[in-house]
Scaffold this active site. Sequence first.
Site, PDB file in Angstrom:
ATOM      1  N   GLU A 161       0.823  -1.216   0.000  1.00 40.21           N
ATOM      2  CA  GLU A 161       0.000   0.000   0.000  1.00 40.21           C
ATOM      3  C   GLU A 161       0.858   1.268   0.000  1.00 40.21           C
ATOM      4  O   GLU A 161       0.603   2.218   0.731  1.00 40.21           O
ATOM      5  CB  GLU A 161      -1.011  -0.008   1.163  1.00 40.21           C
ATOM      6  CG  GLU A 161      -1.997  -1.160   1.011  1.00 40.21           C
ATOM      7  CD  GLU A 161      -3.343  -0.978   1.701  1.00 40.21           C
ATOM      8  OE1 GLU A 161      -3.447  -0.137   2.591  1.00 40.21           O
ATOM      9  OE2 GLU A 161      -4.293  -1.684   1.320  1.00 40.21           O
TER      10      GLU A 161
HETATM   11  C1  LIG Z   1       3.029  -9.443   0.948  1.00 41.10           C
HETATM   12  C2  LIG Z   1       2.654  -8.592  -0.220  1.00 41.10           C
HETATM   13  C3  LIG Z   1       1.339  -8.503  -0.604  1.00 41.10           C
HETATM   14  C4  LIG Z   1       0.986  -7.749  -1.724  1.00 41.10           C
HETATM   15  N1  LIG Z   1      -0.323  -7.746  -2.146  1.00 41.10           N
HETATM   16  C5  LIG Z   1      -0.619  -7.152  -3.330  1.00 41.10           C
HETATM   17  C6  LIG Z   1      -1.929  -7.248  -3.883  1.00 41.10           C
HETATM   18  O1  LIG Z   1      -2.827  -7.866  -3.302  1.00 41.10           O
HETATM   19  N2  LIG Z   1      -2.162  -6.651  -5.070  1.00 41.10           N
HETATM   20  C7  LIG Z   1      -1.201  -5.967  -5.745  1.00 41.10           C
HETATM   21  O2  LIG Z   1      -1.473  -5.455  -6.821  1.00 41.10           O
HETATM   22  N3  LIG Z   1       0.058  -5.828  -5.236  1.00 41.10           N
HETATM   23  C8  LIG Z   1       0.362  -6.413  -4.059  1.00 41.10           C
HETATM   24  N4  LIG Z   1       1.634  -6.299  -3.540  1.00 41.10           N
HETATM   25  C9  LIG Z   1       2.616  -5.512  -4.253  1.00 41.10           C
HETATM   26  C10 LIG Z   1       3.048  -4.262  -3.536  1.00 41.10           C
HETATM   27  O3  LIG Z   1       2.066  -3.273  -3.679  1.00 41.10           O
HETATM   28  C11 LIG Z   1       4.398  -3.858  -4.116  1.00 41.10           C
HETATM   29  O4  LIG Z   1       5.324  -4.768  -3.575  1.00 41.10           O
HETATM   30  C12 LIG Z   1       4.784  -2.445  -3.823  1.00 41.10           C
HETATM   31  O5  LIG Z   1       4.032  -1.606  -4.620  1.00 41.10           O
HETATM   32  C13 LIG Z   1       6.272  -2.175  -4.071  1.00 41.10           C
HETATM   33  O6  LIG Z   1       6.665  -2.647  -5.317  1.00 41.10           O
HETATM   34  P1  LIG Z   1       7.989  -3.531  -5.446  1.00 41.10           P
HETATM   35  O7  LIG Z   1       7.930  -4.601  -4.420  1.00 41.10           O
HETATM   36  O8  LIG Z   1       8.104  -3.945  -6.863  1.00 41.10           O
HETATM   37  O9  LIG Z   1       9.184  -2.566  -5.064  1.00 41.10           O
HETATM   38  P2  LIG Z   1       9.852  -1.454  -5.993  1.00 41.10           P
HETATM   39  O10 LIG Z   1       8.824  -0.631  -6.643  1.00 41.10           O
HETATM   40  O11 LIG Z   1      10.877  -2.100  -6.836  1.00 41.10           O
HETATM   41  O12 LIG Z   1      10.546  -0.542  -4.904  1.00 41.10           O
HETATM   42  C14 LIG Z   1      11.775  -0.897  -4.275  1.00 41.10           C
HETATM   43  C15 LIG Z   1      12.200   0.218  -3.340  1.00 41.10           C
HETATM   44  O13 LIG Z   1      12.374   1.431  -4.065  1.00 41.10           O
HETATM   45  C16 LIG Z   1      11.667   2.474  -3.437  1.00 41.10           C
HETATM   46  N5  LIG Z   1      11.214   3.428  -4.442  1.00 41.10           N
HETATM   47  C17 LIG Z   1      10.590   3.194  -5.608  1.00 41.10           C
HETATM   48  N6  LIG Z   1      10.334   4.341  -6.253  1.00 41.10           N
HETATM   49  C18 LIG Z   1      10.798   5.338  -5.466  1.00 41.10           C
HETATM   50  C19 LIG Z   1      10.837   6.751  -5.571  1.00 41.10           C
HETATM   51  N7  LIG Z   1      10.356   7.398  -6.597  1.00 41.10           N
HETATM   52  N8  LIG Z   1      11.388   7.438  -4.565  1.00 41.10           N
HETATM   53  C20 LIG Z   1      11.895   6.815  -3.497  1.00 41.10           C
HETATM   54  N9  LIG Z   1      11.894   5.494  -3.354  1.00 41.10           N
HETATM   55  C21 LIG Z   1      11.355   4.758  -4.325  1.00 41.10           C
HETATM   56  C22 LIG Z   1      10.499   1.793  -2.724  1.00 41.10           C
HETATM   57  O14 LIG Z   1      10.044   2.597  -1.648  1.00 41.10           O
HETATM   58  C23 LIG Z   1      11.138   0.510  -2.269  1.00 41.10           C
HETATM   59  O15 LIG Z   1      11.795   0.739  -1.066  1.00 41.10           O
HETATM   60  C24 LIG Z   1       1.980  -7.033  -2.426  1.00 41.10           C
HETATM   61  C25 LIG Z   1       3.302  -7.104  -2.015  1.00 41.10           C
HETATM   62  C26 LIG Z   1       3.658  -7.877  -0.933  1.00 41.10           C
HETATM   63  C27 LIG Z   1       5.091  -7.939  -0.540  1.00 41.10           C
END
Ligand SMILES: Cc1cc2nc3c(=O)[nH]c(=O)nc-3n(C[C@H](O)[C@H](O)[C@H](O)COP(=O)(O)OP(=O)(O)OC[C@H]3O[C@@H](n4cnc5c(N)ncnc54)[C@H](O)[C@@H]3O)c2cc1C
Length: 825
Positions: free
Chosen positions: A502
């Site tokens: 979220e």
């Molecule tokens: C247990 C779990 C349940 C989930 N459930 C769902 C679900 O039901 N439906 C769904 O659609 N998704 C779901 N997700 C996905 C979740 O919303 C994403 O994991 C989240 O949006 C982050 O994406 P990412 O993991 O690819 O990290 P990335 O986007 O690769 O980010 C990696 C890091 O970079 C940082 N970062 C990225 N961009 C910036 C920026 N511009 N400035 C500063 N920092 C930045 C982030 O804060 C993070 O620390 C779930 C994830 C998990 C782990």
Amino acid sequence: MSIASIVLAALAGTWILAYHRANGVAWTAGLVALSAAVTFATGAPPWLYGIFWVVTAAFGAFAIVKPLRSAIVTKPIFGIYKKILPQVSQTEQEALDAGSIWFDADLFSGRPDWKKLLKYPEAKLSAEERAFIDGPVEELCGMLDEWDITHNRMDLPPEVWKFIREKGFLGIIIPKEYGGLGFSAFAHTEIVTKISTRSGTAAVTVMVPNSLGPAELLIHYGTDEQKNHYLPRLAKGLEIPCFALTNPEAGSDAGAIPDVGIVCKGMHEGREVVGIRLTWEKRYITLGPVATILGLAFKLFDPDKLLGGPEDIGITLALIPTTHKGVNIGRRHIPLSAAFMNGPNWGKDVFIPMDWIIGGEKQVGHGWRMLVECLAAGRSISLPSMSMAAGKLGSRATGAYARVRSQFRTPIGKFEGVEEPLARIGGYTYVMDATRRMTMVALDSGEKPSVISAICKYHMTERMRQIINDAMDIHGGKGIMMGPNNYLGHGYGNVPIAITVEGANILTRSMIIFGQGAIRCHPFVLREIRAAGENDLRAFDAALWGHMSFTVSNAARSLWLGLTGGEGVNVPGTPETRRYLQMMTRFSSAFALLSDVSMFVIGGSLKRKEKISARLGDILSMLYMASATIKRFHDEGRQKDDLPLVTWGIYDSFFKLQVAMDGVLANFPNRFVAAWLRLLVFPKGLTLDAPNDRLGSKVAEILLTPGAARDRLTAGAYLPKDENDVIGRLDAAMLAVIAADPIEARMRKAQKEGKLPQRTLGERRQAALASGLITQQEHDHLVYTDRLKRDVIKVDDHEHDLGRAHREEAWPQSEAKKKALAASI
Ligand SMILES: Cc1cc2nc3c(=O)[nH]c(=O)nc-3n(C[C@H](O)[C@H](O)[C@H](O)COP(=O)(O)OP(=O)(O)OC[C@H]3O[C@@H](n4cnc5c(N)ncnc54)[C@H](O)[C@@H]3O)c2cc1C
């Protein structure tokens, strides 16, 4: 009249006009008075007072005759402004526009209306909600064994799934008219909090269908037909929903998902209809592996113009039965130490009819706005509730454990080193709960406070991380050895989940809180941007000059309030909190000044200056959380016993706020401006201290002592009274230890005086009993206390193969098992 007295009067007048945000007429009147004084009271030569009158006339003309000002001054600025205004993409714009503003706007104003804050209603449960929490929620918690769920089954037991569905846990937010519970936001967070104190797996399972997902989207945007079909089925648990946004390529940057839908004709139920050919790949989808309906986000294109609009339509959301041909529900991910269902799904060239779009054809292309609108509210419920559970259980369990566990013949909670993390656990928990309660008031009055929800999501999950770390440190090895006796390890494992979902925390802090706040909450910035977008010079003129007066006023207020520490500011409240509100008025002015100057000097690149933006967001967040703390203290009838928690929380927030302000100034790119800002913001230097050790001891004492303050702090956690339960026995042991203290002190004294043998504990007790030093009842109590203490410090051991063979026998992951699981839901 001497020149010195005129200069002094002029400075005082300037300050008064600026402090009170005087309008153009008042400033002109001030200049007339100054010019008259120079002309008639100083004997100045005509050329000199002439200059004064010319400046006064010019200023008055521009300040009062708006068309003149607009044509000569505002118009050129408007031209430059339109050119330098950073390009905002449509997805960014929709995110910026999402939700509403609430008390965050007051904090941005430099002059918060504290009366309004204290008058907001208190978060309360209805009788029906109370009964649900004391009934089915309590019962559900009693059914949950997180060790069995995560270690043996890797799933909730079938009877728990059944209970959750049948009692309406999946329909907390669904209105009653559709068969849902239709509960308030406050009841929603109380339910999720309580379940989270027992099982993260069950909490997430309940949380997700009630958060951003099919139900929420249907309630707000669904067609009548969709609502009538799906909402009753979701409310009864006949459908298990999931919502799929995240693609392997697009996580945080969810607006960039490469999943596509092409508008085309195709066959559906034997007829040719206009629909969408979908290709997608999603991962991390909670409940995905067991979902019966899949909410899907994708980018929609209409190359053949079948819908008659643009080719690139934008993000669109659809609801697809998971049994639909071409939908692939993948295997499972394992989310650290929880066992909720989560996994990938995908499809290639899957045809769906148009009426599967959430909200029907009229909502095509509005998916991003729909998502961010729903997130604007939901983000302040799900993960903040999970964080609250960590705070409440962390306070209750760690306090009890630190009282029961002794080392060096002293309860570990009495060591100063342990007091420090204990104080942090207690102080954070009070402030977090205050923040949660106040935010639920906003939600239950119909607001969707997007900036506040980002504050809650970030700060509460970060505090959860700190609380669990502190609790783990205090528990030592007891927190590390996994098994049914470990009530902390799963929570520790769940922290990164709360941090990531979220809106991942780094992104939320760096981009969202201030980035969105500065535009949404600032009294003038959005008006200026809108005026530029609509090319409305008149509106821009009003906003620009209002903005200037606002900035000048905040500079004057910041300096004065910095010098006086806010003393003398008229604020409501009570003797315990009035001083804090005065100080917060000062910080709000300084924050408004820092925000304005940062936006002006750094301009559009503030978006890339994430470290500055993050710190500005921290200031706003600390102001919000401190406001909530004061409100909670008032709402709960100014409980004297809670004062250490309130004071600790306020001092901690103020200190963090000072660190953030200092960080902005120390790293401000323009050093000349930074020097002036420092003078205005900190005219007496950095004067605020973190909560001191004495205060920390008092907070720790609340956690270590059974009583009303500890009960209020931890209310809402699942606290069974059963001594056979790992949590239930903690309180029992704590009470027993406290009752045993005077008996043991008597025995220690007798031992020192040589009246008791120095050998084993058993011998000493027998001798004490025989000599009448302790009664039989006291003796029995000591034995009972020993047993409870042993149970509390006990950790689990396992078979050498860690039960693998037994698990495979009891829970074989066969096809039959999977089918049985599917049939059970
Ligand atoms: C247990 C779990 C349940 C989930 N459930 C769902 C679900 O039901 N439906 C769904 O659609 N998704 C779901 N997700 C996905 C979740 O919303 C994403 O994991 C989240 O949006 C982050 O994406 P990412 O993991 O690819 O990290 P990335 O986007 O690769 O980010 C990696 C890091 O970079 C940082 N970062 C990225 N961009 C910036 C920026 N511009 N400035 C500063 N920092 C930045 C982030 O804060 C993070 O620390 C779930 C994830 C998990 C782990």
